[in-house]
Design a protein around this motif. Structure first.
Motif, short mmCIF file in Angstrom:
data_model
loop_
_atom_site.label_atom_id
_atom_site.label_comp_id
_atom_site.label_asym_id
_atom_site.label_seq_id
_atom_site.Cartn_x
_atom_site.Cartn_y
_atom_site.Cartn_z
N ASP A 139 56.46 12.91 31.40
CA ASP A 139 55.49 13.97 31.08
C ASP A 139 55.20 14.78 32.33
O ASP A 139 55.82 14.57 33.39
N ILE A 140 54.23 15.65 32.23
CA ILE A 140 53.95 16.57 33.34
C ILE A 140 53.42 15.82 34.58
O ILE A 140 53.72 16.18 35.72
N THR A 141 52.65 14.75 34.36
CA THR A 141 52.14 13.98 35.49
C THR A 141 53.27 13.21 36.18
O THR A 141 53.33 13.14 37.42
N PHE A 143 58.62 21.95 34.15
CA PHE A 143 58.51 22.54 32.81
C PHE A 143 59.05 21.60 31.73
O PHE A 143 58.57 21.62 30.59
N ASN A 144 60.02 20.78 32.09
CA ASN A 144 60.46 19.75 31.14
C ASN A 144 59.32 18.75 30.88
O ASN A 144 59.10 18.31 29.74
N GLY A 145 58.61 18.39 31.94
CA GLY A 145 57.46 17.51 31.78
C GLY A 145 56.37 18.15 30.94
O GLY A 145 55.70 17.50 30.13
N MET A 164 48.29 24.03 34.81
CA MET A 164 48.97 23.86 33.51
C MET A 164 48.09 23.11 32.52
O MET A 164 48.03 23.47 31.34
N TYR A 165 47.45 22.05 32.96
CA TYR A 165 46.54 21.32 32.05
C TYR A 165 45.41 22.22 31.57
O TYR A 165 45.04 22.21 30.39
N HIS A 200 65.11 23.90 40.79
CA HIS A 200 65.38 22.60 40.15
C HIS A 200 64.09 21.83 39.89
O HIS A 200 63.90 21.23 38.83
N LEU A 201 63.20 21.88 40.84
CA LEU A 201 61.94 21.14 40.68
C LEU A 201 61.05 21.83 39.66
O LEU A 201 60.31 21.17 38.93
N TRP A 202 61.12 23.17 39.61
CA TRP A 202 60.36 23.88 38.57
C TRP A 202 60.87 23.48 37.18
O TRP A 202 60.07 23.31 36.25
#
Length: 256
Positions: A168-170, A13-15, A193-194, A7-9
């Motif tokens: 976002d990802i952050t 990935f949505n971020g 990822m960045y 779930h956290l992954w």
């Protein structure tokens, strides 16, 4: 990293997907702003140069984070309409990095030898035709490397949107860290990822740079020689004649 469940992954990935969208939309807006403002800063009318120069100085002299919060919180109070956080972020990032990009465009356009523009005048080109057919084809290869740096900065600058609650990802990393209570695995994943995004973006921009330089280098003299234009009062004239396109040997892009 094993502490992060599925779930956290999915949240991360949505971020990541939102970060990619922010980068793409902001870069598209920034490119339009960069070319409009950058070309305006080379205009012969002083009022056009003044307005475009003021735009550049305002955005260069202010913080993107503060501007983003101003657009999101202050503009609704004065204009009465509220932007969704995603588009407030795109507007701010696009206009800010477009201002920086305008300096790249201005410098590259100004570096084109004046003889090239004079040749366009002699051939009867309008100012817009001179910019489109003579100046920009020669200036574009010089813009690509600095634009690459700006895109990388824009990608990293999307981390600012977390202050508006954009997922976002952050922002996703903060949520996941709060969920598992550990910072090291979460921020290590985000860091990687960045880096991967920046690496891929750099590869794409280097490909664009090679193609831009190759297109200028491959510009066939015969095709330029076959281009005909109509000079007022002189009928059709060959645009590729060396006596008409002054300085074409110094600038490989030449008129097309």
């Amino acid at each position: 990293m094993s502490d992060i469940n599925s779930h956290l992954w999915a949240l991360i990935f949505n971020g990541l997907w939102i970060t990619v969208q922010l980068t793409v939309f902001s870069a598209a807006l920034g490119a339009v702003v960069a070319f409009v403002v950058g070309i305006a800063r080379t205009h012969r009318l002083w009022i056009v140069r003044f307005v475009s120069g003021a735009y550049f100085e305002i955005f260069r002299g202010t913080s993107a984070l503060v501007l983003m919060m101003w657009v999101f919180f202050v503009v609704p109070l004065t204009l009465g309409w509220q932007l969704v956080p995603m588009w407030a972020a795109v507007l701010t990032l696009g206009c800010t990095y477009g201002a920086y990009g305008s300096e790249v465009v201005r410098g590259a356009v100004a570096a084109v030898p004046p003889a090239q523009r004079e040749a366009g005048v002699a051939l009867g080109f309008t100012p817009a035709q001179r910019m489109r057919k003579i100046v920009l084809p020669q200036a574009w290869p010089e813009m690509v490397p600095p634009f690459n740096n700006l895109l990388i900065e824009l990608l990293k600058g999307t981390a600012l949107v977390s202050v508006l609650g954009v997922g976002d990802i952050t922002f996703a990393a903060q949520l996941v860290r709060n969920a598992i209570g550990k910072s090291a695995p979460v921020y290590t994943v985000i860091l990687v990822m960045y880096f991967v995004l920046a690496f891929l973006l750099t590869r794409v921009m280097r490909l664009v740079e090679r193609r831009a330089k190759a297109s200028v280098g491959r510009t066939p003299p015969k095709s330029r020689a076959s281009t005909t234009v109509t000079r007022p009062g002189l009928g059709k004239t060959d645009a590729g004649r060396p006596d008409l396109v002054a300085g074409s040997s110094a600038a490989p892009g030449g008129a097309s």
